[in-house]
Write a protein that holds these residues in place. Structure first.
Motif, PDB file in Angstrom:
ATOM      1  N   THR A  73       0.829  -1.207   0.000  1.00  0.00           N
ATOM      2  CA  THR A  73       0.000   0.000   0.000  1.00  0.00           C
ATOM      3  C   THR A  73       0.862   1.254   0.000  1.00  0.00           C
ATOM      4  O   THR A  73       0.560   2.236  -0.700  1.00  0.00           O
ATOM      5  CB  THR A  73      -0.931   0.003   1.225  1.00  0.00           C
ATOM      6  OG1 THR A  73      -1.727  -1.184   1.221  1.00  0.00           O
ATOM      7  CG2 THR A  73      -1.848   1.212   1.212  1.00  0.00           C
ATOM      8  N   ALA A  74       1.952   1.238   0.765  1.00  0.00           N
ATOM      9  CA  ALA A  74       2.832   2.405   0.833  1.00  0.00           C
ATOM     10  C   ALA A  74       3.500   2.683  -0.517  1.00  0.00           C
ATOM     11  O   ALA A  74       3.569   3.832  -0.962  1.00  0.00           O
ATOM     12  CB  ALA A  74       3.892   2.202   1.914  1.00  0.00           C
ATOM     13  N   GLU A  75       3.986   1.634  -1.176  1.00  0.00           N
ATOM     14  CA  GLU A  75       4.633   1.830  -2.476  1.00  0.00           C
ATOM     15  C   GLU A  75       3.639   2.318  -3.526  1.00  0.00           C
ATOM     16  O   GLU A  75       3.958   3.181  -4.352  1.00  0.00           O
ATOM     17  CB  GLU A  75       5.296   0.525  -2.916  1.00  0.00           C
ATOM     18  CG  GLU A  75       6.493   0.128  -2.057  1.00  0.00           C
ATOM     19  CD  GLU A  75       7.114  -1.178  -2.510  1.00  0.00           C
ATOM     20  OE1 GLU A  75       6.711  -1.677  -3.582  1.00  0.00           O
ATOM     21  OE2 GLU A  75       7.993  -1.706  -1.796  1.00  0.00           O
ATOM     22  N   GLN A  76       2.432   1.789  -3.502  1.00  0.00           N
ATOM     23  CA  GLN A  76       1.408   2.246  -4.452  1.00  0.00           C
ATOM     24  C   GLN A  76       1.023   3.702  -4.196  1.00  0.00           C
ATOM     25  O   GLN A  76       0.787   4.463  -5.130  1.00  0.00           O
ATOM     26  CB  GLN A  76       0.184   1.333  -4.365  1.00  0.00           C
ATOM     27  CG  GLN A  76       0.419  -0.071  -4.888  1.00  0.00           C
ATOM     28  CD  GLN A  76      -0.765  -0.989  -4.675  1.00  0.00           C
ATOM     29  OE1 GLN A  76      -1.673  -0.681  -3.893  1.00  0.00           O
ATOM     30  NE2 GLN A  76      -0.781  -2.133  -5.355  1.00  0.00           N
TER      31      GLN A  76
ATOM     32  N   ALA B 261       1.270   6.990  -6.681  1.00  0.00           N
ATOM     33  CA  ALA B 261       0.188   7.947  -6.899  1.00  0.00           C
ATOM     34  C   ALA B 261       0.635   9.366  -6.587  1.00  0.00           C
ATOM     35  O   ALA B 261       0.287  10.321  -7.301  1.00  0.00           O
ATOM     36  CB  ALA B 261      -1.019   7.572  -6.042  1.00  0.00           C
ATOM     37  N   LEU B 262       1.428   9.546  -5.547  1.00  0.00           N
ATOM     38  CA  LEU B 262       1.935  10.871  -5.189  1.00  0.00           C
ATOM     39  C   LEU B 262       2.856  11.411  -6.274  1.00  0.00           C
ATOM     40  O   LEU B 262       2.805  12.602  -6.623  1.00  0.00           O
ATOM     41  CB  LEU B 262       2.666  10.798  -3.853  1.00  0.00           C
ATOM     42  CG  LEU B 262       3.332  12.086  -3.355  1.00  0.00           C
ATOM     43  CD1 LEU B 262       2.306  13.201  -3.209  1.00  0.00           C
ATOM     44  CD2 LEU B 262       4.061  11.831  -2.040  1.00  0.00           C
TER      45      LEU B 262
ATOM     46  N   GLY C 232       9.554   6.263 -10.971  1.00  0.00           N
ATOM     47  CA  GLY C 232      10.910   5.826 -10.680  1.00  0.00           C
ATOM     48  C   GLY C 232      11.855   6.944 -10.306  1.00  0.00           C
ATOM     49  O   GLY C 232      12.937   6.704  -9.749  1.00  0.00           O
ATOM     50  N   GLU C 233      11.483   8.197 -10.589  1.00  0.00           N
ATOM     51  CA  GLU C 233      12.361   9.333 -10.299  1.00  0.00           C
ATOM     52  C   GLU C 233      12.141   9.912  -8.914  1.00  0.00           C
ATOM     53  O   GLU C 233      12.924  10.748  -8.473  1.00  0.00           O
ATOM     54  CB  GLU C 233      12.145  10.431 -11.347  1.00  0.00           C
ATOM     55  CG  GLU C 233      12.507   9.998 -12.768  1.00  0.00           C
ATOM     56  CD  GLU C 233      12.229  11.102 -13.776  1.00  0.00           C
ATOM     57  OE1 GLU C 233      11.777  12.188 -13.349  1.00  0.00           O
ATOM     58  OE2 GLU C 233      12.468  10.872 -14.976  1.00  0.00           O
ATOM     59  N   MET C 234      11.077   9.525  -8.248  1.00  0.00           N
ATOM     60  CA  MET C 234      10.787  10.076  -6.919  1.00  0.00           C
ATOM     61  C   MET C 234      11.311   9.136  -5.849  1.00  0.00           C
ATOM     62  O   MET C 234      10.948   7.967  -5.804  1.00  0.00           O
ATOM     63  CB  MET C 234       9.287  10.302  -6.739  1.00  0.00           C
ATOM     64  CG  MET C 234       8.914  10.801  -5.349  1.00  0.00           C
ATOM     65  SD  MET C 234       7.160  11.257  -5.199  1.00  0.00           S
ATOM     66  CE  MET C 234       7.177  12.841  -6.027  1.00  0.00           C
ATOM     67  N   ARG C 235      12.168   9.651  -4.982  1.00  0.00           N
ATOM     68  CA  ARG C 235      12.704   8.893  -3.864  1.00  0.00           C
ATOM     69  C   ARG C 235      12.305   9.597  -2.574  1.00  0.00           C
ATOM     70  O   ARG C 235      12.714  10.722  -2.325  1.00  0.00           O
ATOM     71  CB  ARG C 235      14.239   8.793  -3.954  1.00  0.00           C
ATOM     72  CG  ARG C 235      14.732   7.990  -5.149  1.00  0.00           C
ATOM     73  CD  ARG C 235      14.397   6.516  -4.992  1.00  0.00           C
ATOM     74  NE  ARG C 235      14.942   5.718  -6.086  1.00  0.00           N
ATOM     75  CZ  ARG C 235      14.309   5.461  -7.213  1.00  0.00           C
ATOM     76  NH1 ARG C 235      13.094   5.948  -7.383  1.00  0.00           N
ATOM     77  NH2 ARG C 235      14.850   4.736  -8.158  1.00  0.00           N
TER      78      ARG C 235
END
Length: 357
Positions: free
Chosen positions: A111-114, A118-119, A128-131
């Motif tokens: 759920t956290a990764e999904q 979405a964010l 893939g660019e958001m860390r």
């Protein structure tokens, strides 16, 4: 005589020019407020999504703590089995508690990764660019809102401002429709050449210029113009009702959001008290379990009560942050802070979330 002439006629609706220009200006403002309303909605979704990511980080941390504490009880149970004061059934029941807790972790991680994906999409960034390394909500201060006067709501909410500008544009359309039934100024320019001799027809001396002006009153178009006037008046009355509905809806949204903020904070306070009580019960149960004074079922019940309380308090924290975001949107957000450079009317944007040390 030889004659070559041309006539150009222009009708100037002098009564409608000002009303039409004003209606166009209000229509442009209405479109701008439409854009600001969409931007505010996206900002609210981004804030809610970010707080949900932080909440899931807190829930995973709470679950990891629960797994560690349950493993400690499992270690106590193994010692009792080795000492002959507990059975293998008791140990198997505690092992099941640990495994059930561990089984919940993949679901929270999924759920956290999904939610992070979405964010990223809401922020316009490839997933893939958001860390992210989100803090838990317990480390964030709840943003505070300045309510102000009810009249401030009429300036702050872009949907209300959009309805206002649309109403003003409709009023100008009514003015223009009424002006269309008034006389119009007509200008006619006649130019050409006139000469008794063909050879001198196009000479400068034969040039002919004539300007005439007149006022025309529509007669045969009166039914059509009257119908257009009634249509614009009906449209204006419709927008009056829409503006009233927008104002009442905005006030209702603020009241509902205030109720949500108040009840969410009250729930969080109670949940925190529950965590304190269940933690105390958990520690006492562990001491009595090690001394052989309670059975394993009592210990398991106490553990589950404490672990559930840890998860519930994290969910209550998210509800409080979510209610504050809802209040922020109901008050019109902080869009006027950016629009102040282009609008004489502005408001102070509410402060954002800050991190506690």
């Amino acid at each position: 005589d030889y004659k070559v002439t041309g006539v150009q006629t222009c009708a100037l609706p002098i009564w409608r020019l000002r009303a039409g220009a004003s209606a166009a200006g209000h229509g442009e403002e209405a479109s701008r407020f439409d854009r600001e309303a969409i931007r505010l909605s996206v900002e609210g979704r981004i804030a809610t999504s970010y707080f949900r990511v932080c909440s899931l980080a807190g829930r995973r941390a709470a679950l990891a703590r629960s797994i560690r504490l349950a493993a400690e009880v499992e270690s106590i149970m193994r010692q009792r089995v080795a000492a002959g004061t507990a059975t293998e059934i008791d140990l198997a029941q505690q092992e099941a508690v640990v495994l059930q807790l561990k089984a919940s972790m993949p679901g929270l991680e999924r759920t956290a990764e999904q939610e992070e994906i979405a964010l990223a999409l809401l922020a316009g960034v490839a997933p893939g660019e958001m860390r992210l390394s989100p803090p838990v909500l317990a480390r964030l201060a709840v943003p505070r809102q300045t309510l102000g006067l009810p009249t401030d709501l009429l300036r702050r909410r872009p949907d209300v401002r959009r309805s206002e500008e649309a109403l003003l544009a409709a009023a100008d359309d009514v003015t223009a429709a009424r002006a269309a039934m008034l006389p119009s100024l007509t200008l006619s320019l006649r130019a050409g050449f006139e000469s008794p001799v063909l050879s001198t027809l196009v000479s400068p001396a034969s040039a002919l210029h004539q300007v005439t002006a007149g006022v025309t009153q529509p007669l045969f178009d009166e039914p059509r113009l009257l119908a257009a006037l009634r249509l614009n008046e009906a449209r204006r009355d419709e927008l009056v009702a829409a503006y009233r509905a927008a104002v009442l809806g905005g006030l209702g949204d603020v009241e509902s959001a205030l109720v949500a903020v108040r009840t969410a904070h009250a729930e969080l306070t109670i949940r925190q008290a529950v965590v304190q009580r269940t933690e105390r019960a958990y520690r006492l149960a562990n001491e009595q379990l090690a001394a052989g004074q309670i059975d394993v079922l009592t210990s398991i019940t106490t553990q589950r009560g404490y672990f559930d309380a840890l998860d519930a308090v994290e969910q209550a924290r998210f509800l409080e942050f979510q209610s504050v975001v809802t209040l922020h949107l109901a008050l019109g957000g902080g869009w006027l802070g950016e629009a102040a450079a282009t609008s004489p009317r502005s408001a102070t944007p509410p402060a954002g979330a800050s991190t506690r040390s």
